[in-house]
Design a protein around this motif. Structure first.
Motif, PDB file in Angstrom:
ATOM      1  N   THR A 210       0.998  -1.042   0.349  1.00 45.24           N
ATOM      2  CA  THR A 210      -0.004  -0.604  -0.069  1.00 45.24           C
ATOM      3  C   THR A 210       0.797   1.253  -0.239  1.00 45.24           C
ATOM      4  OG1 THR A 210      -2.254  -1.012   1.280  1.00 45.24           O
ATOM      5  CG2 THR A 210      -2.321   1.242   1.397  1.00 45.24           C
ATOM      6  N   SER A 211       1.603   1.056   1.084  1.00 46.74           N
ATOM      7  CA  SER A 211       2.977   2.601   0.752  1.00 46.74           C
ATOM      8  C   SER A 211       3.530   2.775  -0.130  1.00 46.74           C
ATOM      9  CB  SER A 211       4.129   1.949   1.959  1.00 46.74           C
ATOM     10  OG  SER A 211       3.377   2.374   3.229  1.00 46.74           O
ATOM     11  N   VAL A 212       3.813   1.832  -1.088  1.00 53.60           N
ATOM     12  CA  VAL A 212       3.974   1.973  -2.235  1.00 53.60           C
ATOM     13  C   VAL A 212       3.507   2.579  -2.955  1.00 53.60           C
ATOM     14  CG1 VAL A 212       5.819   1.220  -4.151  1.00 53.60           C
ATOM     15  CG2 VAL A 212       6.285   0.452  -2.307  1.00 53.60           C
ATOM     16  N   GLN A 213       2.080   1.677  -3.336  1.00 50.10           N
ATOM     17  CA  GLN A 213       1.390   1.618  -4.371  1.00 50.10           C
ATOM     18  C   GLN A 213       1.200   3.586  -4.032  1.00 50.10           C
ATOM     19  OE1 GLN A 213      -0.774   0.418  -7.843  1.00 50.10           O
ATOM     20  NE2 GLN A 213      -0.513   2.804  -7.257  1.00 50.10           N
ATOM     21  N   LEU A 214       0.718   3.940  -3.292  1.00 52.32           N
ATOM     22  CA  LEU A 214       0.619   5.544  -2.462  1.00 52.32           C
ATOM     23  C   LEU A 214       1.558   6.486  -3.191  1.00 52.32           C
ATOM     24  CD1 LEU A 214      -1.568   4.825   0.639  1.00 52.32           C
ATOM     25  CD2 LEU A 214      -2.448   5.608  -1.153  1.00 52.32           C
ATOM     26  N   TYR A 215       2.801   5.741  -2.499  1.00 55.58           N
ATOM     27  CA  TYR A 215       3.705   7.112  -3.634  1.00 55.58           C
ATOM     28  C   TYR A 215       3.948   6.787  -4.517  1.00 55.58           C
ATOM     29  CZ  TYR A 215       6.560   5.967   1.705  1.00 55.58           C
ATOM     30  OH  TYR A 215       7.087   5.543   2.499  1.00 55.58           O
ATOM     31  N   CYS A 216       3.610   5.947  -5.806  1.00 55.62           N
ATOM     32  CA  CYS A 216       3.443   5.734  -7.158  1.00 55.62           C
ATOM     33  C   CYS A 216       2.297   7.235  -7.125  1.00 55.62           C
ATOM     34  CB  CYS A 216       3.740   4.439  -7.811  1.00 55.62           C
ATOM     35  SG  CYS A 216       4.547   3.307  -7.419  1.00 55.62           S
ATOM     36  N   ASP A 217       1.086   7.205  -6.637  1.00 56.72           N
ATOM     37  CA  ASP A 217       0.262   8.212  -6.564  1.00 56.72           C
ATOM     38  C   ASP A 217       0.458   9.617  -7.033  1.00 56.72           C
ATOM     39  OD1 ASP A 217      -1.354   5.929  -7.499  1.00 56.72           O
ATOM     40  OD2 ASP A 217      -2.821   5.772  -6.134  1.00 56.72           O
ATOM     41  N   ALA A 218       1.609   9.698  -5.478  1.00 58.94           N
ATOM     42  CA  ALA A 218       1.784  10.945  -4.929  1.00 58.94           C
ATOM     43  C   ALA A 218       2.868  11.170  -6.423  1.00 58.94           C
ATOM     44  CB  ALA A 218       2.494  10.243  -4.049  1.00 58.94           C
ATOM     45  N   LEU A 219       3.585  10.582  -6.683  1.00 59.83           N
ATOM     46  CA  LEU A 219       4.192  11.093  -7.636  1.00 59.83           C
ATOM     47  C   LEU A 219       3.913  11.271  -9.181  1.00 59.83           C
ATOM     48  CD1 LEU A 219       7.250  10.869  -8.821  1.00 59.83           C
ATOM     49  CD2 LEU A 219       7.197   8.809  -9.744  1.00 59.83           C
ATOM     50  N   ASP A 220       2.504  10.623  -9.010  1.00 57.34           N
ATOM     51  CA  ASP A 220       1.777  11.083 -10.495  1.00 57.34           C
ATOM     52  C   ASP A 220       1.567  12.355 -10.836  1.00 57.34           C
ATOM     53  OD1 ASP A 220       2.226   8.491 -12.045  1.00 57.34           O
ATOM     54  OD2 ASP A 220       0.101   8.081 -11.369  1.00 57.34           O
ATOM     55  N   GLN A 221       1.015  12.854  -8.554  1.00 54.17           N
ATOM     56  CA  GLN A 221       0.755  14.247  -8.698  1.00 54.17           C
ATOM     57  C   GLN A 221       1.175  15.314  -8.601  1.00 54.17           C
ATOM     58  OE1 GLN A 221      -2.521  14.905  -8.395  1.00 54.17           O
ATOM     59  NE2 GLN A 221      -3.382  13.071  -7.602  1.00 54.17           N
ATOM     60  N   TYR A 222       2.718  14.643  -8.513  1.00 55.54           N
ATOM     61  CA  TYR A 222       3.907  15.988  -8.014  1.00 55.54           C
ATOM     62  C   TYR A 222       3.900  16.137  -9.939  1.00 55.54           C
ATOM     63  CZ  TYR A 222       5.397  15.697  -3.079  1.00 55.54           C
ATOM     64  OH  TYR A 222       5.320  15.833  -1.759  1.00 55.54           O
ATOM     65  N   LEU A 223       4.413  15.613 -10.297  1.00 55.63           N
ATOM     66  CA  LEU A 223       4.475  15.402 -11.671  1.00 55.63           C
ATOM     67  C   LEU A 223       3.560  16.757 -12.501  1.00 55.63           C
ATOM     68  CD1 LEU A 223       5.264  12.384 -13.127  1.00 55.63           C
ATOM     69  CD2 LEU A 223       6.739  14.247 -12.630  1.00 55.63           C
ATOM     70  N   TYR A 224       2.244  16.691 -12.057  1.00 51.42           N
ATOM     71  CA  TYR A 224       0.906  17.069 -12.572  1.00 51.42           C
ATOM     72  C   TYR A 224       0.976  18.727 -11.949  1.00 51.42           C
ATOM     73  CZ  TYR A 224      -3.703  19.219 -12.944  1.00 51.42           C
ATOM     74  OH  TYR A 224      -4.478  20.573 -13.395  1.00 51.42           O
TER      75      TYR A 224
END
Length: 359
Positions: free
Chosen positions: A209-223
């Motif tokens: 869950t932590s790693v998936q949430l990190y990946c989701d957050a990376l998408d937001q950072y890039l946006y």
């Protein structure tokens, strides 16, 4: 609606709108109190909020938003339903243009706080990350202020000293200000939301869950990085990429002979993708709004796809990449992580998570 508004005298327009919205409020209130339809009523209030926003009535829009929050607090208790309701509220508020800064800040802060109090860590992080968009409104086609769209709304001089105890009073209190308001943007609050989402992700005891949430957050950072939020820098992206890369190493690899997590790749009648994984990994990455199976390999694929996107923005391979975007990504470095995953520059595929190819 705006055409009709300009063709009527202000008093007649206000009277008509007040009558219509009062009727909407009464009907929705009766439905909520007499029938167990809290989700439907919440969405009806959000639709009414959108209509009041379009018509330029701040107090009416505020009242409908309050009613939506009331239903959420009183009648929605299941965790998945709460996440969906908060997502709907965030989506409705994000496109509004009628609110002044004080009212808007009150509503969006309440939405973010509700999101941070959801039951599951994954849902908390998802809601807080979504709430970051409330502090960075984007342009809505046809809604931005122009010379012909700056309509003044009137407020009775006595209303500032009187409590607004009823919807009718709110309907008659039309604040004098330009409409629609320009997009509300606060890059520092955006960064605070994303950092809070990362802290929530780190606190999860489930590594997947932590790693998936990190990946989701990376998408937001890039946006936000591409949309010019000055608080988001290449340093944040590089740090998050390294964090995800290091945490991927700690995830359990898929067992030998495990099928792809992509259901479309399965032969008819074959085993379900999740049956090859330990029960602790099934549904562990509960970060999204859609229920499903997220395996370690699927998370690695998500991360790799994001790295490839970043690389394409750096070298201009992405068709939508401009010179400005290429300059923006100059300080973002993902080459070493791509090589670590076996994805050498220019190669379409390579060695992947757990020794299985990621395509």
């Amino acid at each position: 609606m705006q055409r009709t508004r300009r063709s009527l005298p202000p008093d007649e327009w206000d009277a008509r709108v007040s009558t219509v919205f009062k009727f909407i409020h009464q009907c929705t209130s009766i439905l909520y109190n007499k029938v167990e339809a809290s989700d439907i009523c919440l969405r009806l209030y959000l639709l009414a909020l959108a209509a009041a926003d379009e018509s330029g009535h701040e107090e009416l829009a505020y009242e409908f938003a309050v009613q939506a929050f009331t239903i959420y607090e009183e009648s929605i208790s299941e965790s998945r339903a709460q996440l969906q309701a908060i997502a709907a509220i965030i989506g409705a508020l994000q496109v509004t243009r009628v609110f002044g800064d004080d009212n808007y800040d009150t509503l969006i802060t309440k939405a973010a706080l509700h999101g941070a109090k959801l039951l599951k860590k994954g849902q908390q992080a998802t809601a807080v990350a979504m709430a970051s968009h409330l502090w960075w409104q984007m342009d809505v086609p046809g809604r931005e202020p122009g010379e012909d769209d700056k309509v003044r709304r009137r407020r009775s001089p006595l209303l500032s000293a009187l409590a607004l105890d009823s919807l009718e009073q709110r309907a008659n209190s039309l604040k004098s200000s330009a409409f629609p308001q320009p997009p509300y943007r606060d890059g520092k609050r955006v960064l605070e939301c994303l950092q809070k989402a990362l802290r929530i992700a780190t606190s999860s005891i489930d590594e997947l869950t932590s790693v998936q949430l990190y990946c989701d957050a990376l998408d937001q950072y890039l946006y936000y990085f591409e949309h010019g939020v000055e608080s988001i820098s290449a340093k944040h992206i590089n740090s998050l990429v390294e964090l995800i890369s290091s945490n991927l190493d700690s995830l359990p690899p898929p067992p030998a002979g495990a099928p792809s997590p992509n259901p479309s790749s399965q032969q008819r009648g074959g085993p379900a993708p999740h049956t090859a994984y330990a029960p602790s990994t099934i549904g562990g990455a509960t970060s999204g709004l859609i229920e499903g199976v997220n395996t370690p390999e699927a998370v690695a694929r998500h991360f790799l796809a994001t790295l490839r996107y970043i690389h394409s923005r750096k070298d201009g391979a992405n068709e939508a990449t401009t010179e400005d975007i290429m300059r923006l990504y100059e300080d973002v470095d993902v080459a070493s992580v791509l090589l670590k995953l076996g994805q050498a520059q220019g190669e379409p595929q390579g060695q992947s998570f757990g020794g299985q190819p990621l395509r």
